[in-house]
Design a protein around this motif. Structure first.
Motif, PDB file in Angstrom:
ATOM      1  N   THR A   1       0.809  -1.214   0.000  1.00  0.00           N
ATOM      2  CA  THR A   1       0.000   0.000   0.000  1.00  0.00           C
ATOM      3  C   THR A   1       0.846   1.268   0.000  1.00  0.00           C
ATOM      4  O   THR A   1       0.471   2.267  -0.627  1.00  0.00           O
ATOM      5  N   ARG A   2       1.989   1.277   0.704  1.00  0.00           N
ATOM      6  CA  ARG A   2       2.765   2.513   0.806  1.00  0.00           C
ATOM      7  C   ARG A   2       3.235   3.018  -0.559  1.00  0.00           C
ATOM      8  O   ARG A   2       3.003   4.193  -0.890  1.00  0.00           O
TER       9      ARG A   2
ATOM     10  N   ALA B   1       0.305   4.391  -2.447  1.00  0.00           N
ATOM     11  CA  ALA B   1      -0.132   5.672  -1.897  1.00  0.00           C
ATOM     12  C   ALA B   1       0.799   6.807  -2.307  1.00  0.00           C
ATOM     13  O   ALA B   1       0.368   7.950  -2.473  1.00  0.00           O
ATOM     14  N   GLU B   2       2.074   6.492  -2.488  1.00  0.00           N
ATOM     15  CA  GLU B   2       3.072   7.516  -2.788  1.00  0.00           C
ATOM     16  C   GLU B   2       3.205   7.825  -4.276  1.00  0.00           C
ATOM     17  O   GLU B   2       3.625   8.926  -4.640  1.00  0.00           O
TER      18      GLU B   2
ATOM     19  N   ARG C   1      -4.932   2.031   5.273  1.00  0.00           N
ATOM     20  CA  ARG C   1      -3.486   2.100   5.080  1.00  0.00           C
ATOM     21  C   ARG C   1      -3.129   3.095   3.974  1.00  0.00           C
ATOM     22  O   ARG C   1      -2.186   3.882   4.107  1.00  0.00           O
TER      23      ARG C   1
ATOM     24  N   ASP D   1      -3.542   6.614   5.443  1.00  0.00           N
ATOM     25  CA  ASP D   1      -2.493   6.943   6.405  1.00  0.00           C
ATOM     26  C   ASP D   1      -1.149   7.164   5.717  1.00  0.00           C
ATOM     27  O   ASP D   1      -0.329   7.975   6.175  1.00  0.00           O
ATOM     28  N   GLN D   2      -0.903   6.443   4.619  1.00  0.00           N
ATOM     29  CA  GLN D   2       0.396   6.486   3.955  1.00  0.00           C
ATOM     30  C   GLN D   2       0.451   7.478   2.796  1.00  0.00           C
ATOM     31  O   GLN D   2       1.514   7.655   2.201  1.00  0.00           O
ATOM     32  N   ARG D   3      -0.647   8.142   2.499  1.00  0.00           N
ATOM     33  CA  ARG D   3      -0.638   9.143   1.441  1.00  0.00           C
ATOM     34  C   ARG D   3       0.167  10.355   1.917  1.00  0.00           C
ATOM     35  O   ARG D   3      -0.153  10.948   2.962  1.00  0.00           O
TER      36      ARG D   3
END
Length: 234
Positions: free
Chosen positions: A90-91, A94-95, A111, A114-116
């Motif tokens: 997910t990280r 998100a990035e 997730r 939160d990781q955006r």
């Protein structure tokens, strides 16, 4: 596929999309073509970009990140993650992505939110619905949809834009339209329930059935084979 063949395919798909929109009495820009570019090299995406294609859909994370690096000079590309998404991936999604079409669990949505990164706008997301209730397919059921949507609209790092589905295949146009009609009705119901969310997107329709999807209100059609030819193994 040669550059000239890609140009011919691109023009043919664009013509199909225009005709489908015209027959559905919808505006010429009412549905966006999303080029499904999984397994295709960055050079082919660059050629498609030169033809005017800016939105690309990827299923495999590492492959997509490699292409994003290779095409970093094209700063107006829009990247859509359209495949199944696991917690450990997910990280980077998100990035590095603008859209995710395949959210089916609150845990994944949370997730991603939160990781955006704070310096990026909210991630544009669609909830994936198993519209044909196939055991082998991903997605929530229509009965589960409102509960998931209620969770996602509260997440600050996400903007809930709509729904995505991959129905069971059919060669009959009327049968193709039925699940898309159900998805459209589901989106309309969510609009009434969650007026604070944009909820303007139906990600549905592929190479074999884009006309049926457009007739039922698709705003994003995900086309791979008709544009790029048969996929290579990942």
């Amino acid at each position: 596929m040669s550059q000239s063949e890609l140009c011919q395919s691109f023009l043919a798909v664009q013509a199909r999309l225009r005709q489908a929109l015209d027959e559905a009495r919808r505006a010429p820009d009412a549905a966006l073509l999303l080029a499904v570019s999984k397994t295709k090299p960055a050079s082919m995406l660059r050629e498609a970009y030169a033809l005017g294609q800016h939105h690309f859909g990827e299923n495999y994370l590492q492959e997509a990140l490699d292409k994003q690096s290779a095409l970093a000079d094209l700063d107006d590309l829009v990247w859509h993650f359209i495949g199944p998404l696991q917690s450990n991936k997910t990280r980077p999604v998100a990035e590095h992505f603008h859209w995710v079409h395949s959210i089916e669990r609150e845990k994944i949505a949370r997730r991603l939110s939160d990781q955006r990164p704070d310096y990026l706008p909210p991630l544009q997301v669609c909830l994936q619905v198993n519209i044909s209730n196939e055991p082998s397919k991903s997605g929530v059921t229509l009965d589960e949809l409102e509960s998931l949507a209620a969770s996602v609209v509260e997440l600050p790092g996400l903007a809930l834009r709509g729904l995505m589905a991959i129905p069971a295949p059919s060669e009959n146009t009327l049968e193709q339209r039925k699940p898309y009609a159900r998805l459209r009705a589901a989106l309309e119901a969510l609009r009434g329930r969650f007026p604070q969310a944009p909820l303007d997107t139906l990600s549905m329709g592929m190479s074999a059935d884009l006309e049926a999807a457009v007739a039922e209100g698709a705003t994003l059609v995900r086309v791979g084979t008709a544009l790029f030819g048969r996929r290579d193994a990942p």
